[in-house]
Design a protein around this motif. Structure first.
Motif, PDB file in Angstrom:
ATOM      1  N   ILE A   9      13.538  52.282  70.666  1.00  0.00           N
ATOM      2  CA  ILE A   9      14.080  52.020  69.333  1.00  0.00           C
ATOM      3  C   ILE A   9      15.565  51.698  69.412  1.00  0.00           C
ATOM      4  O   ILE A   9      16.341  52.410  70.049  1.00  0.00           O
ATOM      5  CB  ILE A   9      13.871  53.239  68.404  1.00  0.00           C
ATOM      6  CG1 ILE A   9      12.410  53.364  68.028  1.00  0.00           C
ATOM      7  CG2 ILE A   9      14.743  53.164  67.158  1.00  0.00           C
ATOM      8  CD1 ILE A   9      11.903  52.253  67.132  1.00  0.00           C
ATOM      9  N   THR A  48      15.165  55.488  60.300  1.00  0.00           N
ATOM     10  CA  THR A  48      14.345  54.492  60.994  1.00  0.00           C
ATOM     11  C   THR A  48      12.921  55.003  61.177  1.00  0.00           C
ATOM     12  O   THR A  48      11.954  54.277  60.954  1.00  0.00           O
ATOM     13  CB  THR A  48      14.972  54.120  62.350  1.00  0.00           C
ATOM     14  OG1 THR A  48      16.301  53.635  62.125  1.00  0.00           O
ATOM     15  CG2 THR A  48      14.166  53.063  63.064  1.00  0.00           C
ATOM     16  N   ALA A  55      14.110  48.969  62.121  1.00  0.00           N
ATOM     17  CA  ALA A  55      14.438  48.979  63.545  1.00  0.00           C
ATOM     18  C   ALA A  55      14.738  47.553  64.000  1.00  0.00           C
ATOM     19  O   ALA A  55      14.009  46.622  63.666  1.00  0.00           O
ATOM     20  CB  ALA A  55      13.282  49.553  64.357  1.00  0.00           C
ATOM     21  N   ARG A  59       9.328  50.317  68.684  1.00  0.00           N
ATOM     22  CA  ARG A  59       8.196  50.665  67.830  1.00  0.00           C
ATOM     23  C   ARG A  59       8.207  52.154  67.503  1.00  0.00           C
ATOM     24  O   ARG A  59       8.605  52.971  68.318  1.00  0.00           O
ATOM     25  CB  ARG A  59       6.874  50.354  68.516  1.00  0.00           C
ATOM     26  CG  ARG A  59       6.665  48.912  68.855  1.00  0.00           C
ATOM     27  CD  ARG A  59       5.293  48.588  69.380  1.00  0.00           C
ATOM     28  NE  ARG A  59       4.729  49.578  70.292  1.00  0.00           N
ATOM     29  CZ  ARG A  59       3.432  49.736  70.487  1.00  0.00           C
ATOM     30  NH1 ARG A  59       2.562  48.988  69.844  1.00  0.00           N
ATOM     31  NH2 ARG A  59       2.972  50.631  71.339  1.00  0.00           N
ATOM     32  N   VAL A  60       7.721  52.469  66.292  1.00  0.00           N
ATOM     33  CA  VAL A  60       7.491  53.846  65.874  1.00  0.00           C
ATOM     34  C   VAL A  60       5.987  53.991  65.692  1.00  0.00           C
ATOM     35  O   VAL A  60       5.373  53.236  64.941  1.00  0.00           O
ATOM     36  CB  VAL A  60       8.213  54.169  64.547  1.00  0.00           C
ATOM     37  CG1 VAL A  60       7.884  55.583  64.096  1.00  0.00           C
ATOM     38  CG2 VAL A  60       9.714  53.972  64.672  1.00  0.00           C
ATOM     39  N   ASP A  66       0.932  52.002  64.917  1.00  0.00           N
ATOM     40  CA  ASP A  66       2.265  51.411  64.785  1.00  0.00           C
ATOM     41  C   ASP A  66       2.638  51.337  63.309  1.00  0.00           C
ATOM     42  O   ASP A  66       1.995  50.662  62.520  1.00  0.00           O
ATOM     43  CB  ASP A  66       2.279  50.018  65.416  1.00  0.00           C
ATOM     44  CG  ASP A  66       3.676  49.429  65.523  1.00  0.00           C
ATOM     45  OD1 ASP A  66       4.622  50.006  64.951  1.00  0.00           O
ATOM     46  OD2 ASP A  66       3.809  48.382  66.191  1.00  0.00           O
ATOM     47  N   THR A  68       6.023  50.739  62.435  1.00  0.00           N
ATOM     48  CA  THR A  68       7.373  50.210  62.484  1.00  0.00           C
ATOM     49  C   THR A  68       7.697  49.311  61.304  1.00  0.00           C
ATOM     50  O   THR A  68       8.773  49.437  60.716  1.00  0.00           O
ATOM     51  CB  THR A  68       7.610  49.434  63.800  1.00  0.00           C
ATOM     52  OG1 THR A  68       7.191  50.237  64.889  1.00  0.00           O
ATOM     53  CG2 THR A  68       9.070  49.070  63.961  1.00  0.00           C
TER      54      THR A  68
END
Length: 71
Positions: A9, A48, A55, A59-60, A66, A68
């Motif tokens: 990130i 974030t 971001a 990736r989150v 995912d 993100t």
């Protein structure tokens, strides 16, 4: 199973990079504490993860999904 995963990130405020290339996993049943000085990027990181701040890279993942790009 991992509940929260961050992969590379990077988050910015304009031209300033507040969080750079951060990765970690938080497995089910674990707790993570983020500690740092004022201006270190803690709030930007949390925003974030929550989707309140976009971001720039990385990736989150929550529960392997995912999230993100979600608001």
């Amino acid at each position: 199973m991992k509940r929260l995963t961050l992969e590379n990130i990077t988050a910015r405020h304009g031209l300033m990079t507040a969080v750079r290339d951060l990765s970690f996993d938080v497995p089910k049943g674990e707790v993570l504490c983020v500690v740092g000085a004022n201006g270190a990027g803690k709030t930007t990181l949390m925003r974030t993860i929550a989707g309140a701040h976009q971001a720039a890279e990385g990736r989150v993942l929550v529960g392997g999904e995912d999230v993100t790009g979600l608001s």
